[in-house]
Write an enzyme that holds these catalytic residues in place. Structure first.
Site, PDB file in Angstrom:
ATOM      1  N   HIS B  58       0.815  -1.206   0.000  1.00 40.44           N
ATOM      2  CA  HIS B  58       0.000   0.000   0.000  1.00 40.44           C
ATOM      3  C   HIS B  58       0.857   1.269   0.000  1.00 40.44           C
ATOM      4  O   HIS B  58       0.564   2.233  -0.696  1.00 40.44           O
ATOM      5  CB  HIS B  58      -0.901  -0.043   1.234  1.00 40.44           C
ATOM      6  CG  HIS B  58      -1.843   1.093   1.351  1.00 40.44           C
ATOM      7  ND1 HIS B  58      -3.043   1.122   0.693  1.00 40.44           N
ATOM      8  CD2 HIS B  58      -1.756   2.250   2.043  1.00 40.44           C
ATOM      9  CE1 HIS B  58      -3.657   2.249   0.975  1.00 40.44           C
ATOM     10  NE2 HIS B  58      -2.910   2.955   1.796  1.00 40.44           N
ATOM     11  N   HIS B 109      -9.995   3.132  -0.936  1.00 45.33           N
ATOM     12  CA  HIS B 109     -10.179   2.750   0.462  1.00 45.33           C
ATOM     13  C   HIS B 109     -11.001   1.481   0.491  1.00 45.33           C
ATOM     14  O   HIS B 109     -12.025   1.390   1.173  1.00 45.33           O
ATOM     15  CB  HIS B 109     -10.835   3.884   1.268  1.00 45.33           C
ATOM     16  CG  HIS B 109     -10.170   4.114   2.588  1.00 45.33           C
ATOM     17  ND1 HIS B 109     -10.847   4.300   3.755  1.00 45.33           N
ATOM     18  CD2 HIS B 109      -8.860   4.170   2.915  1.00 45.33           C
ATOM     19  CE1 HIS B 109      -9.983   4.470   4.742  1.00 45.33           C
ATOM     20  NE2 HIS B 109      -8.775   4.400   4.253  1.00 45.33           N
TER      21      HIS B 109
END
Lengths: 82, 766
Positions: B58, B109
């Protein structure tokens, strides 16, 4: 008729924006000794008939699955009202 | 309460053999060894926390970096001339003229939004808005690109209600209009919804700020919300792991957002910038303080000294490692000259924002963090933030792809009579992916701030930036996972040209791109092949269209069990328009206007909405991309809008010509009579293709009769094929497709609008 009380609180590690806002408001009103407020929920569940251990187990399940969001909340207590 | 003894550098040197839980933090054995090699000793637990979050997929882009380079390489000077800040910063910044600049970015998200849909989606909005603030811009709008599981799956309603509620809660409380986006339903997203949030902000050229820690002796200040136990390791641990089917659901503490605190933070940051109180501001998102300190130091003079005890805590029992990893929301880190600290604190005090000085900038090349008087972190910040592991992962051409491409929808019998085509039209119009999303968008405030010129259901959202001149920007997002599954290279380009065409159809000139690349596991060679092809396609496409990628984000590990999602490269295109008064809506309003189809139609139904909703089929090859035709069309639409000779423009995308006609009718409830004979005869296609084909580089426009000659002349001059295909009809209250079928507008509307409420219930009280 008997009642069962379920109390749910936001998990302690997580931010509680409403509680924080309330605490700050109280401090603004001059309550210097109040340092924190956390806001939870109280459910009063009315029951027909007798409260059995089996029923309480069922309510515990409902409290975990429906009345609370177990990702961000904890079921604090389940008790029979006096 | 027991006093926790921190793992110090001294202790780490003295106890080299200590077992460390690097695997639980998502690090591979060789990555752990690499950290030991860098440090020349074992990491302290604080250092391990920092490296593990910053080296996660990430934060480090370790699997995608080698491919993403193309976005920086495949550019021309002309493409970057309006680019004030390119990739690599918090968000790209584009010059739109008149001294104005715009910054925009789209970010995922996804994983948090499956675990806790409401807070996951809400904090997604909060996070992307902070990226915009850190560039010195005022946020002016948000958008969201959403993917959910099958509309009739029992769990989908939970996720949809939570995600949409979270986005509307956070965005509406912040007072930012939500002007567009897209929503798709497909079983591939069942246990892995996609929540991609976009924010756009405006700033004057002179207000641009970059986040770096320059100037030895400058102070490092943390301000905003206090640090608590929210989402410890959230981004990294969540984003590096997939959700296994069955078994206990992985539910670590997620973050809870406070939009009112963020609103105050926006105003506070803008005042800090305006008063020249700060050198730079960095937002705290994934990896919290670990990320902010190591990135600021890497981008600045290379060193920083931090006293972690100075972090204001919500929960005093947090350990040093937890403080370093906490993802508490609504926090920012600023670099402040010592002589400005009083002015800085005066501003934060005015806004009732807590702030504390954590340390200072140094030129030692080391990021040193002390806790309780002892050194717990001593690292070269570049090894944490920039020079992490880079993988050129193996790729493999998917074994199933040839068979999928060979399975063309040409095998389905084509309808010829009007009744059958009408039935198919209604099936497409009411199908989950083509249905009206007003159930979702009506929960968003899209007019707040009073600058919204276009919003859903218009093809692009448009915001006025300068209230005097009318200068504005238009934005659209798109990704068709079905096309990408059939061919990720073409699919990514189709997402690009669709967004590009959406922006052009609003009358704006496309300028720049931000992308959010959602894929399965990079450790699966077939997924890696899809990713590489999509990036290559997108980079080649941007070069062809002459618009640069300014930033974005990659989200891997989107899969449940072994089944990856369809490749979903969400492409956001931003364009500018001199005066939003010249915008083109996605529907006609007046009677007796001519309808023109721009572009030619081929028989292209692979991956189409028609194949999906009428035949439940995905196969064949997606539509071809013609960049020259797209540019010509965009140029024509821009010129026509500027001269005011078209009254509306609807781009042709999924669902083809008839879907665009339906959009034009439903936008303002004005009917139309259209005919397809000339499409059929000129382009050599049948009625099904004329109605449903998804050939690119096409748009439908309405033209007032007095502008007919001028419009035709414009098309000739710009070499855009044009056909008169209908007239608008204000009185009939219906859509007539000549010789095939007629349908009342009310019936179309109820089919189009009924799908989402039927599955998710009324909005109020959900």
């Amino acid at each position: 008729m008997p009642k069962v009380i379920v109390e749910v609180m936001p998990k302690e590690v997580l931010l509680d924006p409403a509680g924080k806002a309330t605490a700050r408001a109280l401090q603004r009103f001059g309550d210097g000794e109040i340092t924190d407020v956390r806001i939870g929920k109280r459910f009063e569940i009315t029951i027909e008939g007798e409260i059995t251990p089996k029923l309480l187990d069922h309510i515990a399940e409902v409290a975990k699955d429906v009345l609370s969001n177990d990702v961000i909340e904890d079921v604090l207590s389940i008790r029979v009202a006096d | 309460m027991t006093e926790l003894i921190p793992d110090t550098v001294e202790n780490a040197t003295a106890t080299p053999a200590k077992d460390q839980p690097y695997d639980l933090l998502g690090l591979k054995p060789d990555e752990y060894q690499q950290i030991r090699d860098i440090l020349g000793r074992r990491p302290t637990s604080g250092e391990l926390a920092m490296y593990s979050v910053m080296w996660s997929e990430h934060c480090s882009y370790k699997s995608s970096k080698v491919h993403l380079r193309q976005f920086g390489e495949k550019v021309t000077e002309a493409m970057t001339k309006n680019l004030m800040v390119g990739m690599g910063e918090n968000a790209g910044v584009v010059d739109i003229g008149e001294g104005w600049a715009v910054t925009f970015k789209i970010e995922s998200h996804n994983h948090p939004s499956y675990i806790e849909p409401f807070q996951g989606a809400a904090t997604g909005i909060g996070g992307i808005v902070r990226d915009i603030i850190s560039m010195g811009a005022r946020p002016v709008a948000v958008m969201d690109a959403l993917r959910f599981g099958a509309i009739d799956h029992p769990d989908t309603s939970r996720v949809v209600n939570g995600v949409v509620g979270g986005i509307s809660f956070y965005g509406n409380c912040l007072g930012l209009p939500n002007i567009g986006g897209e929503t798709w339903f497909d079983p591939v997203y069942q246990a892995n919804p996609l929540v991609n949030a976009l924010a756009v902000g405006a700033l004057r050229h002179e207000d641009l700020h970059l986040a770096n820690a320059k100037g030895v002796g400058n102070l490092v200040v943390l301000f905003g919300a206090r640090t608590g136990g929210d989402g410890i390791g959230g981004a990294s641990i969540l984003a590096s792991d997939t959700f296994a089917e069955g078994g206990p659901t992985k539910r670590p503490a997620v973050q809870v957002g406070d939009p009112f605190a963020e609103k105050v933070l926006i105003e506070c940051c803008l005042e800090l910038f305006a008063g020249d109180c700060v050198e730079g501001i960095q937002d705290l998102g994934a990896a919290g303080i670990s990320c902010a300190t190591s990135e600021l130091a890497s981008n600045g003079d290379g060193g920083m000294f931090i006293t972690l005890d100075n972090v204001l805590l919500r929960d005093p029992t947090l350990t040093a490692e937890e403080i370093l990893m906490s993802e508490s929301q609504e926090r920012m880190m600023a670099i402040v000259r010592p002589e400005m600290i009083d002015a800085f604190l005066a501003v934060t005090t005015k806004w009732d924002v807590e702030a504390s000085v954590l340390g200072e900038v140094t030129d030692t090349g080391r990021l040193i963090i002390e806790w309780k008087g002892q050194t717990i972190v001593d690292v070269d910040p570049r090894t944490v933030a920039i020079d992490g592991p880079v993988y050129d992962r193996p790729m493999e051409y998917p074994t199933w792809l040839d068979a999928l491409q060979a399975d063309s929808p040409a095998k389905f019998a084509r309808a010829t009579d009007g009744d059958e085509l009408k039935k198919q039209f209604l099936t497409v119009l009411g199908s989950p992916n083509e249905a009206d999303t007003d159930w979702i968008t009506n929960q968003y405030d899209y007019y707040v701030m009073g600058n919204t010129a276009l919003h859903t259901p218009d093809g692009a959202g448009m915001i006025r930036i300068d209230e005097v001149s009318g200068l504005g920007v238009a934005l659209a997002t798109d990704a068709n996972g079905r096309y990408c599954q059939l061919d990720p290279y073409i699919g990514a380009q189709l997402a690009l040209v669709e967004s590009y065409r959406n922006v052009a159809s609003s009358g704006a000139t496309p300028l720049a791109v931000s992308d959010c690349l959602n894929f399965g596991s990079p450790e699966n060679p077939e997924v890696m092949w899809q990713f590489a092809r999509a990036v290559e396609g997108l980079a080649d496409g941007c070069l062809e269209l002459g618009i640069p990628v300014t930033g974005g984000n990659v989200s891997f590990y989107n899969q449940t069990g072994d089944v990856p999602i369809h490749p979903t490269p969400v492409v956001a295109v931003m364009g500018s328009i001199d005066n939003v008064a010249r915008r083109l809506p996605s529907g006609w309003q007046d009677d007796g206007e001519n309808l023109y189809l721009l572009g030619v139609t081929a028989d292209e139904l692979g991956g189409s909405a028609w194949a999906g909703s009428v035949h439940d089929h995905l196969g064949g090859i997606p539509p071809r991309v013609d960049f020259t035709a797209e540019k010509d069309l965009a140029g024509l639409l821009g010129a026509a809008a500027h001269e005011g000779i078209v009254t509306c423009a609807v781009d042709l995308g999924t669902g083809g010509f008839i879907r665009a006609v339906a959009d034009g009718v439903l936008r303002f409830g004005v009917g139309a009579r259209v005919w397809i004979d000339e499409i059929v005869s000129r382009d050599g296609v049948d009625a099904t293709a004329a109605l449903f084909s998804e050939t690119q580089a096409r748009a439908l426009v309405s033209v007032a009769r007095e502008d007919d000659v001028k419009f035709r002349g414009l098309c000739d001059g710009r070499h855009v094929p044009v056909l008169r295909v209908g007239v608008t009809d204000k009185r009939s209250g219906e859509l007539e497709v000549q010789g095939l079928f007629s349908i009342e507008i009310d019936q179309m509307r109820s089919v189009h609008r009924g799908t989402l409420p039927a599955h998710f219930g009324p909005v109020v009280g959900g």
